[in-house]
Enzyme design. Structure first.
Site, PDB file in Angstrom:
ATOM      1  N   LYS A 270       7.850  -5.111  -5.123  1.00 44.05           N
ATOM      2  CA  LYS A 270       8.201  -3.889  -5.835  1.00 44.05           C
ATOM      3  C   LYS A 270       9.621  -3.970  -6.377  1.00 44.05           C
ATOM      4  O   LYS A 270      10.451  -4.684  -5.800  1.00 44.05           O
ATOM      5  CB  LYS A 270       8.125  -2.690  -4.868  1.00 44.05           C
ATOM      6  CG  LYS A 270       6.731  -2.275  -4.486  1.00 44.05           C
ATOM      7  CD  LYS A 270       6.758  -1.059  -3.564  1.00 44.05           C
ATOM      8  CE  LYS A 270       5.360  -0.616  -3.188  1.00 44.05           C
ATOM      9  NZ  LYS A 270       4.579  -0.097  -4.326  1.00 44.05           N
ATOM     10  N   ARG A 344      -5.748  -0.324   0.225  1.00 42.88           N
ATOM     11  CA  ARG A 344      -7.222  -0.388   0.188  1.00 42.88           C
ATOM     12  C   ARG A 344      -7.738  -1.535   1.044  1.00 42.88           C
ATOM     13  O   ARG A 344      -8.856  -1.485   1.552  1.00 42.88           O
ATOM     14  CB  ARG A 344      -7.678  -0.482  -1.278  1.00 42.88           C
ATOM     15  CG  ARG A 344      -7.215  -1.708  -1.992  1.00 42.88           C
ATOM     16  CD  ARG A 344      -7.270  -1.553  -3.515  1.00 42.88           C
ATOM     17  NE  ARG A 344      -6.177  -0.749  -4.049  1.00 42.88           N
ATOM     18  CZ  ARG A 344      -6.014  -0.471  -5.337  1.00 42.88           C
ATOM     19  NH1 ARG A 344      -6.879  -0.906  -6.241  1.00 42.88           N
ATOM     20  NH2 ARG A 344      -4.999   0.263  -5.735  1.00 42.88           N
TER      21      ARG A 344
HETATM   22  N1  BES Z   1       2.072   2.577  -1.274  1.00 42.90           N
HETATM   23  C1  BES Z   1       1.826   2.318  -2.642  1.00 42.90           C
HETATM   24  C2  BES Z   1       1.498   3.566  -3.433  1.00 42.90           C
HETATM   25  C3  BES Z   1       2.659   4.424  -3.819  1.00 42.90           C
HETATM   26  C4  BES Z   1       3.563   3.988  -4.783  1.00 42.90           C
HETATM   27  C5  BES Z   1       2.804   5.670  -3.294  1.00 42.90           C
HETATM   28  C6  BES Z   1       4.597   4.813  -5.156  1.00 42.90           C
HETATM   29  C7  BES Z   1       3.829   6.499  -3.692  1.00 42.90           C
HETATM   30  C8  BES Z   1       4.742   6.066  -4.614  1.00 42.90           C
HETATM   31  C9  BES Z   1       0.638   1.360  -2.796  1.00 42.90           C
HETATM   32  O1  BES Z   1       0.489   0.429  -1.789  1.00 42.90           O
HETATM   33  C10 BES Z   1       0.832   0.624  -4.051  1.00 42.90           C
HETATM   34  O2  BES Z   1       1.766  -0.120  -4.122  1.00 42.90           O
HETATM   35  N2  BES Z   1      -0.046   0.843  -5.025  1.00 42.90           N
HETATM   36  C11 BES Z   1       0.074   0.207  -6.285  1.00 42.90           C
HETATM   37  C12 BES Z   1      -1.303  -0.217  -6.702  1.00 42.90           C
HETATM   38  C13 BES Z   1      -1.306  -1.107  -7.905  1.00 42.90           C
HETATM   39  C14 BES Z   1      -0.706  -2.451  -7.567  1.00 42.90           C
HETATM   40  C15 BES Z   1      -2.738  -1.291  -8.388  1.00 42.90           C
HETATM   41  C16 BES Z   1       0.652   1.221  -7.264  1.00 42.90           C
HETATM   42  O3  BES Z   1       0.318   2.401  -7.198  1.00 42.90           O
HETATM   43  O4  BES Z   1       1.491   0.824  -8.069  1.00 42.90           O
HETATM   44 MN    MN Z   2       1.613  -1.327  -2.143  1.00 42.92          MN
END
Ligand code: BES
Ligand code: MN
Ligand code: ZN
Length: 486
Positions: A270, A344
């Site tokens: 990230k 997931r």
């Molecule tokens: N924990 C995150 C989701 C999230 C991101 C919650 C920002 C709140 C704020 C999750 O594990 C994630 O990183 N999801 C990705 C999925 C994507 C790679 C398909 C996302 O939402 O960017």
């Molecule tokens: Mn994630």
């Protein structure tokens, strides 16, 4: 905090032996109903413009003549709903919480009588107003002196309001537990910490708690959970909680909570901005613990199972890589195209594990997608379910508990995005509709029982100056579970 019902008519409030009165007023409140002293004070305040019947307006008065309580706070509610009552009480408490008051009497002078939903909202308002995170901040403000909050009502309403108050009190304790867990930084709240919290909860409340480690998870064949956990030095935990409130023959509800104690994104790392907030990525797990806390106190007649797959999502020499293919507990294979779509992956194995309980229904709760935040913002959680009745039940529980959610679609067309040339499915779809494809992924593992998914990415915590966990959706889940009890 001690919550009580106190039978008192408006004209008796001036004699109440407490050290603060919080009086909720609004359209239709007749000052004269308060009798001399209080009534005159309200009348004068309205006349001089120091108070108006406009939601959120407050007035703090000290030593009102003819009133026994040394502190009186008037607060205007925007309407007579439980939601407006909750915000009014919150606004009033903001003035009182830092002061010397120990016992507070809350009364409504709105023309419509209070009902159970108002009583249920009171402990929520108090919990929210008084909560201070201090575990890693010794310099945090001192705890409020408030010890007892009573709710005034007429004699005929007392029983119903008492029931609402008890429910609200248990929910508030659950919310507080969830907030406390989720606010802990990632170096404190590890998978092992979550397991210890579950064990502690179990000991205190007669719950069955079992914690599986890596070896057991390997033996079971939870290849997706293992893949996410393998980049971290922190050992994974798979936590199983069981509340027995009905005969064994009664099919349980199962709650599954995402327990990523820190989400770096893994190799698909990230960006740095706000990455600290990924300590909240165990908000689903925290909400399961909080709901068990509330349920253990209220003892409804049903069986409840909680499943918490817990690990960190880290990059490193042993971490899973984009393109790696793993085999889930269900036997379906997954191409991990993006290691940041890890929620997931840990949930799918837990959803398969849930089958062994022959559940009446399974609800998973997860801070799953940024896309859900884009879709719904921070007010409503995302609700996904192919089952109309279950969806309606959860939606209504959210409304009743003032912890709302909103249903999102699961048309099969959205499933196309999960196609992979190298496995039964990929773990990500296109950017558009990202919250829905995430739910479609889970749906592939949840075919054997009625199932719903709550995406709480926008509601589990607040960012900015008020950064911190909210404890949501403990109220929604508790309301839902209680509604299922015989
Ligand atoms: N924990 C995150 C989701 C999230 C991101 C919650 C920002 C709140 C704020 C999750 O594990 C994630 O990183 N999801 C990705 C999925 C994507 C790679 C398909 C996302 O939402 O960017
Ligand atoms: Mn994630
Ligand atoms: Zn995550």
């Amino acid at each position: 905090m001690d919550f009580k019902i106190q039978v008192a008519e408006p004209k008796d409030l001036r004699h109440a032996a407490v050290d603060a009165l919080l009086l909720v007023v609004g359209e239709g409140t007749a000052p004269q109903s308060l009798g001399k002293g209080l009534g005159t004070a309200l009348e004068q305040a309205l006349k001089h413009g120091d108070l108006a019947y406009k939601g959120g307006r407050t007035l703090y008065l000290q030593d009102v003549s003819g009133v026994k309580a040394p502190r009186v706070v008037f607060v205007a509610a925007a309407s007579s709903t439980a939601k407006a009552f909750r915000s009014a009480v919150g606004a009033g408490l903001a003035l009182l919480k830092g002061g010397g008051a120990r016992q507070l009497l809350v009364a409504s002078l709105l023309p419509q009588p209070l009902d159970e939903s108002h009583a249920q909202a009171l402990p929520a308002a108090v919990g929210d107003a008084l909560y201070v995170y201090r575990h890693t901040k010794p310099s945090a403000p001192a705890a409020s002196k408030l010890q007892r909050v009573s709710l005034a009502c007429g004699a005929s309403d007392a029983a119903a309001l008492r029931a609402g108050l008890e429910r609200g009190e248990a929910m508030a304790a659950g919310v507080a537990l969830a907030r406390e867990c989720a606010n802990r930084p990632g170096n404190h709240c590890t998978p092992s910490f979550l397991a210890d919290e579950a064990r502690r909860l179990g000991k205190g409340h007669d719950l069955e708690v079992q914690v599986l480690g890596r070896k057991e998870v390997e033996k079971l064949g939870m290849g997706c959970l293992l893949a996410v956990a393998q980049g971290s030095e922190q050992p994974l935990k798979f936590i199983v909680l069981q509340y027995h409130g009905a005969p064994k023959s009664s099919a349980p509800l199962v709650l599954v909570g995402k327990g990523i104690t820190f989400d770096t994104g893994g190799i698909s790392i990230k960006p740095a901005a706000e990455m600290d907030e990924m300590k909240f990525d165990m908000g689903g797990a925290a909400s399961v613990l909080g709901t068990f806390r509330a349920v253990a106190q209220l003892k409804p007649k049903l069986n409840l199972v909680g499943l918490i797959p817990a690990c960190e999502n880290m990059p490193g020499g042993r971490a899973v890589k984009p393109g790696d293919v793993v085999t889930s507990l269900s036997g379906q294979t997954v191409e991990i195209l993006n290691t940041d779509a890890e929620g997931r992956l840990i949930l799918c194995d837990a959803l398969t594990y849930a089958e062994r309980f022959k559940p009446a229904a399974v609800v998973d709760i997860a801070t799953l997608t940024g896309a859900c935040v884009i879709a719904l913002g921070h007010h409503r959680s995302g609700l996904f379910s192919p089952d109309d009745a279950l969806a309606a039940e959860l939606q209504q529980a959210g409304e009743a508990a003032l912890d709302p959610c909103w249903r999102m679609p699961l048309d099969e067309e959205y499933d196309d995005g999960l196609k992979s040339n190298f496995a039964d499915m990929g773990n990500v779809g296109p950017r558009a509709g990202g919250a829905i494809t995430a739910a479609m992924f889970l749906k592939r593992y949840a075919g054997k029982y009625p199932w719903a998914h709550l995406d709480i990415a926008g509601t589990a915590w607040k960012s900015g100056a008020a950064k911190g966990a909210t404890g949501r959706p403990v109220p929604l889940l508790t309301q839902f579970v209680l509604g299922r009890a015989r």
